[in-house]
Design a protein around this motif. Structure first.
Motif, PDB file in Angstrom:
ATOM      1  N   ILE A 109       0.850  -1.202   0.000  1.00 57.46           N
ATOM      2  CA  ILE A 109       0.000   0.000   0.000  1.00 57.46           C
ATOM      3  C   ILE A 109       0.884   1.249   0.000  1.00 57.46           C
ATOM      4  O   ILE A 109       0.592   2.225  -0.688  1.00 57.46           O
ATOM      5  CB  ILE A 109      -0.984  -0.025   1.203  1.00 57.46           C
ATOM      6  N   GLN A 110       1.989   1.194   0.738  1.00 57.19           N
ATOM      7  CA  GLN A 110       2.940   2.332   0.722  1.00 57.19           C
ATOM      8  C   GLN A 110       3.411   2.619  -0.697  1.00 57.19           C
ATOM      9  O   GLN A 110       3.422   3.768  -1.139  1.00 57.19           O
ATOM     10  CB  GLN A 110       4.170   1.999   1.575  1.00 57.19           C
ATOM     11  N   ASN A 111       3.822   1.561  -1.404  1.00 55.49           N
ATOM     12  CA  ASN A 111       4.319   1.754  -2.777  1.00 55.49           C
ATOM     13  C   ASN A 111       3.253   2.338  -3.684  1.00 55.49           C
ATOM     14  O   ASN A 111       3.528   3.231  -4.492  1.00 55.49           O
ATOM     15  CB  ASN A 111       4.814   0.422  -3.371  1.00 55.49           C
ATOM     16  N   ALA A 112       2.033   1.843  -3.523  1.00 54.72           N
ATOM     17  CA  ALA A 112       0.942   2.345  -4.358  1.00 54.72           C
ATOM     18  C   ALA A 112       0.701   3.830  -4.071  1.00 54.72           C
ATOM     19  O   ALA A 112       0.446   4.622  -4.990  1.00 54.72           O
ATOM     20  CB  ALA A 112      -0.320   1.537  -4.089  1.00 54.72           C
ATOM     21  N   CYS A 113       0.823   4.233  -2.796  1.00 59.08           N
ATOM     22  CA  CYS A 113       0.627   5.644  -2.432  1.00 59.08           C
ATOM     23  C   CYS A 113       1.750   6.502  -3.008  1.00 59.08           C
ATOM     24  O   CYS A 113       1.515   7.636  -3.450  1.00 59.08           O
ATOM     25  CB  CYS A 113       0.548   5.806  -0.911  1.00 59.08           C
ATOM     26  N   LYS A 114       2.965   5.948  -3.002  1.00 57.96           N
ATOM     27  CA  LYS A 114       4.097   6.687  -3.584  1.00 57.96           C
ATOM     28  C   LYS A 114       3.842   6.975  -5.056  1.00 57.96           C
ATOM     29  O   LYS A 114       4.017   8.110  -5.529  1.00 57.96           O
ATOM     30  CB  LYS A 114       5.386   5.856  -3.460  1.00 57.96           C
ATOM     31  N   LEU A 115       3.414   5.943  -5.787  1.00 56.71           N
ATOM     32  CA  LEU A 115       3.152   6.107  -7.224  1.00 56.71           C
ATOM     33  C   LEU A 115       2.045   7.134  -7.459  1.00 56.71           C
ATOM     34  O   LEU A 115       2.135   7.964  -8.367  1.00 56.71           O
ATOM     35  CB  LEU A 115       2.751   4.774  -7.855  1.00 56.71           C
ATOM     36  N   LEU A 116       1.035   7.080  -6.606  1.00 56.92           N
ATOM     37  CA  LEU A 116      -0.095   8.000  -6.756  1.00 56.92           C
ATOM     38  C   LEU A 116       0.360   9.456  -6.542  1.00 56.92           C
ATOM     39  O   LEU A 116       0.000  10.347  -7.322  1.00 56.92           O
ATOM     40  CB  LEU A 116      -1.183   7.624  -5.748  1.00 56.92           C
ATOM     41  N   ALA A 117       1.160   9.675  -5.503  1.00 54.20           N
ATOM     42  CA  ALA A 117       1.642  11.034  -5.228  1.00 54.20           C
ATOM     43  C   ALA A 117       2.514  11.520  -6.387  1.00 54.20           C
ATOM     44  O   ALA A 117       2.420  12.685  -6.798  1.00 54.20           O
ATOM     45  CB  ALA A 117       2.412  11.057  -3.914  1.00 54.20           C
ATOM     46  N   GLU A 118       3.324  10.606  -6.924  1.00 55.29           N
ATOM     47  CA  GLU A 118       4.179  10.976  -8.076  1.00 55.29           C
ATOM     48  C   GLU A 118       3.325  11.391  -9.264  1.00 55.29           C
ATOM     49  O   GLU A 118       3.616  12.367  -9.941  1.00 55.29           O
ATOM     50  CB  GLU A 118       5.035   9.773  -8.477  1.00 55.29           C
ATOM     51  N   GLU A 119       2.248  10.641  -9.482  1.00 55.74           N
ATOM     52  CA  GLU A 119       1.354  10.927 -10.616  1.00 55.74           C
ATOM     53  C   GLU A 119       0.808  12.359 -10.511  1.00 55.74           C
ATOM     54  O   GLU A 119       0.620  13.035 -11.513  1.00 55.74           O
ATOM     55  CB  GLU A 119       0.218   9.896 -10.551  1.00 55.74           C
TER      56      GLU A 119
END
Ligand code: KG4
Ligand code: ZN
Length: 366
Positions: free
Chosen positions: A306-316
């Motif tokens: 979930i952390q990784n998915a949140c990182k990708l989302l913030a990057e987007e």
């Protein structure tokens, strides 16, 4: 100013001594003592937290931990200027043990009590740059606001718009189970111990590793398990996780005793479903308004996937992501002490009929 933080909303008895100077975003802090005493071992045989047992353990442990934190920090009880205590949301018998203990110390030393909302504490847990006991004063992170906070814990799943500290608007919340609760319930169905979140994430990770190495026999059969993503396309920002849990229950009922590999695969599919729903809803919220950053707090953010998915989302969205400081994903009294220190203007005496879930002037997440 030294704040004593007390947290007893669930199965952690936590105390913190926090010294602060300055105010608002300029505030600086140092941690004089921080103890989290987990009761997990005792609750494991019940497959979840047993409120009466949590209450008994808090009552037993609070004075012992208080004596220890005072001794280890080298201060005197008389040096404490105020007490910040969690007043909700949480297990009511457990909450009262912390509040009663706060009252006792407050009366003995004639110091004020600041009621703190546990979920606000989880937001504040992302502010820390340093989370260990030390002598130096530290600044808090510079978190561009307004920001969007995704709160994922054992009892709550919420999307909150934060204009500034103490200015909160709940955009969406779960209609039934909280994410952590879903992790715990699914783990129980799979015969895994409480708390289920860490167990499921370990097994899911194993399945992902095997897939990467081409060793996952089940994945080669492609989607042996496929679970729903509840409310993923609903127009609002609310969540629902009970259908997902039920779908796993039906799948298990149709199977013979699942193999280790099947348990890993179910864990992975479940984690994927939860992550997709969390990301989709958070993404919709980020699309609806302009936010300076994304903040994610609560026990479930210990989950690496979930952390990784949140990182990708913030990057987007080209915005920074802020997660809880080291050791602060789960319940702790540091976040409660600091929330109290930031609210010091709002002290109020706690009386017998104190509204447990609505710390005065505080956001009411319940
Ligand atoms: O915030 P928290 O410590 O307590 C509440 O305020 O509820 O959250 C506890 C929840 C539990 O449901 C636990 O299973 C979940 O956080 N959790 C996890 C992980 N670590 C803890 N869920 C998923 N993955 C993890 N690694
Ligand atoms: Zn919590």
């Amino acid at each position: 100013m030294i704040t004593l933080g007390i947290e007893t909303s669930c199965d952690e008895t936590a105390l913190c001594l926090l010294e602060t100077k300055g105010e608002g975003v300029e505030i600086e802090y140092r941690i004089l003592g921080n103890i989290v005493h987990s009761q997990i071992d005792l609750h494991q045989e019940f497959g979840g937290v047993f409120p009466a047992l949590a209450k008994r353990e808090h009552i037993k442990n609070l004075p012992i931990l208080f004596e220890k934190i005072i001794k280890d920090s080298g201060i005197s009880e008389k040096d404490i200027s105020q007490i910040a205590v969690t007043v909700g949301p949480g297990l009511v018998p457990a909450l009262w043990t912390g509040i009663d203990f706060a009252r006792e110390i407050s009366m003995r030393n004639k110091i004020p009590i600041i009621p703190v909302n546990h979920m606000e504490g989880h937001i504040i847990s992302t502010f820390f740059t340093e989370t260990t006991v030390g002598t130096n004063f530290n600044k808090i992170k510079n978190i561009p606001s307004p920001f969007l906070a995704l709160l994922i814990s054992g009892g709550h799943t919420e999307l909150v718009e934060v204009e500034k500290i103490r200015k909160y608007k709940i955009l969406g919340r779960t209609k039934d189970d909280a994410v952590g609760e879903a992790f715990d319930k699914v783990a129980r169905m799979l015969g895994l111990p409480y708390p289920g979140g860490p167990e499921i994430s370990l097994l899911a990770e194993k399945a992902r590793e095997k897939t990467k190495q081409g060793k996952n026999i089940l994945s080669e059969n492609n989607n042996k398990f496929s679970f729903p993503r509840p409310m993923i396309h609903s127009k609002d920002l609310n969540f629902s996780f009970s259908g997902l849990k039920t779908s796993i229950l039906y799948t298990l009922q149709k199977m013979e005793t699942p193999s280790q590999e099947e348990i890993e695969e179910i864990s992975k599919e479940f984690e994927d479903a939860v992550t997709e729903v969390l990301v989709q809803k958070t993404e919709s919220a980020l699309n609806e308004s302009e936010y300076g950053s994304l903040v994610v707090g609560g026990g479930v953010i210990a989950n690496k996937h979930i952390q990784n998915a949140c990182k990708l989302l913030a990057e987007e969205f080209s915005i920074p992501l802020f997660l809880p400081g080291k050791g602060l994903t789960g319940d702790n009294a540091l976040m409660i002490a600091f929330t109290g220190a930031l609210h010091k203007e709002n002290t109020s005496p706690i009386t017998k009929d104190f509204p447990l879930f609505k710390a005065e002037g505080n956001l009411s997440f319940e």
